[in-house]
Design a protein around this motif. Sequence first.
Motif, PDB file in Angstrom:
ATOM      1  N   LEU A 169     -13.114  41.406 -38.820  1.00 58.64           N
ATOM      2  CA  LEU A 169     -11.969  42.304 -38.695  1.00 58.64           C
ATOM      3  C   LEU A 169     -10.951  42.070 -39.804  1.00 58.64           C
ATOM      4  O   LEU A 169     -10.276  42.993 -40.247  1.00 58.64           O
ATOM      5  N   LEU A 170     -10.847  40.816 -40.261  1.00 58.18           N
ATOM      6  CA  LEU A 170      -9.809  40.470 -41.226  1.00 58.18           C
ATOM      7  C   LEU A 170     -10.273  40.509 -42.671  1.00 58.18           C
ATOM      8  O   LEU A 170      -9.443  40.441 -43.583  1.00 58.18           O
ATOM      9  N   GLU A 171     -11.570  40.634 -42.932  1.00 59.91           N
ATOM     10  CA  GLU A 171     -12.085  40.381 -44.267  1.00 59.91           C
ATOM     11  C   GLU A 171     -11.673  41.415 -45.310  1.00 59.91           C
ATOM     12  O   GLU A 171     -11.769  41.146 -46.507  1.00 59.91           O
ATOM     13  N   ASN A 172     -11.196  42.599 -44.904  1.00 62.26           N
ATOM     14  CA  ASN A 172     -10.784  43.593 -45.884  1.00 62.26           C
ATOM     15  C   ASN A 172      -9.332  43.457 -46.311  1.00 62.26           C
ATOM     16  O   ASN A 172      -8.847  44.238 -47.125  1.00 62.26           O
ATOM     17  N   ILE A 173      -8.622  42.472 -45.762  1.00 59.14           N
ATOM     18  CA  ILE A 173      -7.238  42.227 -46.152  1.00 59.14           C
ATOM     19  C   ILE A 173      -7.233  41.317 -47.380  1.00 59.14           C
ATOM     20  O   ILE A 173      -7.985  40.349 -47.454  1.00 59.14           O
ATOM     21  N   SER A 174      -6.378  41.624 -48.338  1.00 57.44           N
ATOM     22  CA  SER A 174      -6.329  40.819 -49.558  1.00 57.44           C
ATOM     23  C   SER A 174      -5.960  39.377 -49.223  1.00 57.44           C
ATOM     24  O   SER A 174      -5.102  39.114 -48.373  1.00 57.44           O
ATOM     25  N   GLY A 175      -6.624  38.444 -49.894  1.00 61.96           N
ATOM     26  CA  GLY A 175      -6.367  37.030 -49.670  1.00 61.96           C
ATOM     27  C   GLY A 175      -7.177  36.411 -48.562  1.00 61.96           C
ATOM     28  O   GLY A 175      -7.077  35.212 -48.316  1.00 61.96           O
ATOM     29  N   VAL A 176      -7.987  37.229 -47.858  1.00 68.57           N
ATOM     30  CA  VAL A 176      -8.775  36.734 -46.738  1.00 68.57           C
ATOM     31  C   VAL A 176     -10.258  36.795 -47.099  1.00 68.57           C
ATOM     32  O   VAL A 176     -10.762  37.840 -47.514  1.00 68.57           O
ATOM     33  N   GLY A 177     -10.949  35.687 -46.952  1.00 64.40           N
ATOM     34  CA  GLY A 177     -12.388  35.647 -47.102  1.00 64.40           C
ATOM     35  C   GLY A 177     -13.028  35.362 -45.760  1.00 64.40           C
ATOM     36  O   GLY A 177     -12.356  35.165 -44.746  1.00 64.40           O
ATOM     37  N   THR A 178     -14.349  35.329 -45.743  1.00 68.06           N
ATOM     38  CA  THR A 178     -15.085  35.053 -44.511  1.00 68.06           C
ATOM     39  C   THR A 178     -16.154  34.023 -44.795  1.00 68.06           C
ATOM     40  O   THR A 178     -17.046  34.246 -45.624  1.00 68.06           O
ATOM     41  N   LEU A 179     -16.065  32.892 -44.130  1.00 67.12           N
ATOM     42  CA  LEU A 179     -17.086  31.848 -44.227  1.00 67.12           C
ATOM     43  C   LEU A 179     -18.128  32.126 -43.156  1.00 67.12           C
ATOM     44  O   LEU A 179     -17.799  32.246 -41.971  1.00 67.12           O
ATOM     45  N   LYS A 180     -19.398  32.235 -43.558  1.00 72.31           N
ATOM     46  CA  LYS A 180     -20.436  32.680 -42.640  1.00 72.31           C
ATOM     47  C   LYS A 180     -21.595  31.689 -42.589  1.00 72.31           C
ATOM     48  O   LYS A 180     -21.833  30.916 -43.515  1.00 72.31           O
ATOM     49  N   ASN A 181     -22.306  31.774 -41.480  1.00 68.96           N
ATOM     50  CA  ASN A 181     -23.612  31.147 -41.367  1.00 68.96           C
ATOM     51  C   ASN A 181     -24.522  32.189 -40.736  1.00 68.96           C
ATOM     52  O   ASN A 181     -24.665  32.271 -39.522  1.00 68.96           O
ATOM     53  N   GLY A 182     -25.080  33.058 -41.554  1.00 65.47           N
ATOM     54  CA  GLY A 182     -25.807  34.216 -41.064  1.00 65.47           C
ATOM     55  C   GLY A 182     -24.854  35.366 -40.802  1.00 65.47           C
ATOM     56  O   GLY A 182     -23.734  35.400 -41.310  1.00 65.47           O
ATOM     57  N   ASN A 183     -25.281  36.305 -39.957  1.00 66.87           N
ATOM     58  CA  ASN A 183     -24.480  37.493 -39.702  1.00 66.87           C
ATOM     59  C   ASN A 183     -23.629  37.383 -38.449  1.00 66.87           C
ATOM     60  O   ASN A 183     -22.640  38.102 -38.299  1.00 66.87           O
ATOM     61  N   THR A 184     -23.982  36.500 -37.518  1.00 67.45           N
ATOM     62  CA  THR A 184     -23.282  36.459 -36.232  1.00 67.45           C
ATOM     63  C   THR A 184     -22.255  35.335 -36.138  1.00 67.45           C
ATOM     64  O   THR A 184     -21.526  35.261 -35.152  1.00 67.45           O
ATOM     65  N   LEU A 185     -22.179  34.459 -37.118  1.00 64.85           N
ATOM     66  CA  LEU A 185     -21.234  33.353 -37.099  1.00 64.85           C
ATOM     67  C   LEU A 185     -20.334  33.445 -38.325  1.00 64.85           C
ATOM     68  O   LEU A 185     -20.787  33.319 -39.453  1.00 64.85           O
ATOM     69  N   SER A 186     -19.042  33.687 -38.109  1.00 60.80           N
ATOM     70  CA  SER A 186     -18.117  33.786 -39.235  1.00 60.80           C
ATOM     71  C   SER A 186     -16.736  33.336 -38.792  1.00 60.80           C
ATOM     72  O   SER A 186     -16.396  33.385 -37.618  1.00 60.80           O
ATOM     73  N   LYS A 187     -15.952  32.886 -39.755  1.00 59.38           N
ATOM     74  CA  LYS A 187     -14.570  32.509 -39.498  1.00 59.38           C
ATOM     75  C   LYS A 187     -13.746  32.866 -40.740  1.00 59.38           C
ATOM     76  O   LYS A 187     -14.243  32.858 -41.872  1.00 59.38           O
ATOM     77  N   PRO A 188     -12.468  33.211 -40.550  1.00 58.10           N
ATOM     78  CA  PRO A 188     -11.646  33.635 -41.685  1.00 58.10           C
ATOM     79  C   PRO A 188     -11.245  32.479 -42.585  1.00 58.10           C
ATOM     80  O   PRO A 188     -11.104  31.335 -42.149  1.00 58.10           O
TER      81      PRO A 188
END
Length: 782
Positions: A156-175
């Motif tokens: 939800l937050l990844e399109n905001i400038s300055g925000v990335g997404t750390l992932k492990n596959g497609n179902t696990l992510s954190k800002p």
Amino acid sequence: MLVVRQTLKFLSTLPLSRLALFSAIFYIHSLCAQDCDLTIRATLLDKETRSPLEGALVYVKGHNTFFAISDSQGAFIIDNLCPKKYHLQISHVGCKEEVFYVSIESDTGITFYLNHKIHGLEGFKLKRKKRKTALESTTLVPNNYANSTNKDLGKLLENISGVGTLKNGNTLSKPIIHGMFGNRLAIVNQGVVHSGQQWGIDHAPEIDPLMAGKITLVKGVAAVEYQSSSLGSLVLLESNKISDEPHIHGEARTYFETNGRSKGVNMQVHQNLKGIKWRLMGTFKNGGDNKTPSYFLKNTGHQQNNTSFQLEKNFGKNFSSDLFISSFDSKMGILRGSHLGNLTDLTQAMHRDVPFYTDSFFSSELTAPSQKVHHVLLKFHSKWILGKRLVLDASFFRQQNHRKEFDVRRGGRSETPALSLRNYTNYWEIKSKSIIGDKWVFKNGIQATEIKNTNLPETGILPLIPDYFTNKFGFFSMVQYSSSETFVNMGGRIDWEDRRVASISRTYPRKLVRYDKEFFSASIHGGVSHMIQENIQIQYNVGLVSRNPEVNELYSFGLHQGVSGIEDGNPNLGHETSMKSSLSLQTEIAKKIGFKVLVYNQNIKNFIFLEPENEFRLSIRGAFPVFKYNQTDAHIYGADAEMNYQLTKSFNLDATYSYLVGTDQTTGNPLIYMPPNNLYLQANYCINKLSSFRNILLKTNLRYVGKQNRYNKGQDFLAPPNAYFLLGFGANTDLFKNNYKMTIFLEVENLLNTIYRDYLNRQRYFADGLGTNVQFGFRILF
């Protein structure tokens, strides 16, 4: 009236009693008196700025022919109404959709107010009215978007400038905000810092964002009010107040995705029942194997069941209480090709085009390796208003988190968890807010936290994280000053922590090792926001924050199953100290171009990071890469930019860009796992009305993620992947019926089926990113 006279003449010829005739006359007279010729003349304003809102759609629920669109002055007219009670549903781009309950007995003039939000992807407006805060923030309202049902907090937050997404596959992510994530980024849910096993890259926050009425992302240094280990930035999730509406209302939404054949439904209902307001919500999702452009990713499905219940009660004008309970349950598969039995296979897997154990067909089966997580949150809050100048808040929170991780184990033992952690957190807080004069506000609070984290003995394996017990006590104080053009915010906090750890020795013979430590930390923060001219606003924030090393950084030892790596903690780590400053400028040109830029600089002494050891370790559970926690001095700086261009009333362009540089000041090497530079562009075209459809929105977007060139050979097991472009498309529209409004949507991600790997996705060691995904669904308000 002619029809009425003819009707009476006809009735008088009938053999009716005088009473019946009188009744008929009275009834018809009543119909005549109920002439539906009443009019609402209304004005729609921004709740904060009091500026008119043009182009808002107003819909009378239960009467699908009654529509209005507000003009440039925010005015609209609805006529031909009968004297009765109505529900007016008002929606406007950038505002939270609202339903107003009004009683009409005569021609009525009324003013409605909507909460307008600042969000770079849908345009932002400069607010001349004095701000409530000097913090740099962006707010999302997830329930406003029909297509948000399938998204977790990071997405939800990844399109905001300055925000990335750390992932492990497609179902696990954190800002990630400005390179900070995990222990350094506070996620505050319903007023309390989220507590669970969030220390891992694979451990996404156990939060359903749809349970929040709004999500506010605060950049810079803003965590003074919260007892956390954050180095400044915050993600705040808050529930909306339940409306005073006496009838049951709510919404239902559903979606389906082609990639993974994922599907889900969310439903919520609310009511004000004789002064007791309640809201019930639920979300259910499941899906199977995801697919790259070339192959299926075996065992990457997921299941999720979430519920929440909220109660509110006012006891007179000066005292109120509310209760919030939520439950989060999920099961997630881990890519089978990332868990291998020997060093040769592991080395080959990191250089294969197609992972091991890959099937050519779809499967919804969820087997080991996998994770199960259950999280419960209980909140009880009361508020006292003591006169016009003093407010007291008291809160109690209880969180329970149980995480199980399952490995591929011999002898039919894959159903026995390899990790079973249970976390209990109790939190107490008392806060006061006092207003002095028209310009000064003081906030103070005391907080206490009790955490108990235990490993359950069902695993038969030495635990990755030891048992520990923690007591925390903290105090904060803040002062705010506001004038017509300037807002100043200053604050500080101190915390004491007593942590007792029971660990297992790393050498033979194994024995119990206890660590009893006390930590002290302090933080100070200051910020100022100033309106230079009518259309130019500048903000500056600076903060000094210290953070204690967390249990996983100090004492983890063994396989971290979710990320397919062995992690070694470092008991000798000291606390981090961070100094961060940020400066932002926001302006508006000719009411068509909105522009905002933020620059920041952060120095962190004793920066703790997880470093690849260029080593592979073989154990009875397989072969895995080794990572170790180390410490250095770090320097991180960068810039975020947002732009919105309103070409016409129907067509606008949005753009966001993020730039970040992280350097190890001790060695001069780049910091690894820092977000690469990225650009997001979106074009939106809106049609107010087409046949029976309203608010038709067509959009196309382009995401560019650069290659992380700040990398030295040997710093990671694989060099950063190449840059990539992803093209997307979306459409949604509203359809009104008598008693409900339906929003229908369609979205396409990775439209060109591009083959890519993402630097911030740990799955990139073994597999490509996802291929084309088509999502469609609807949302109904009733």
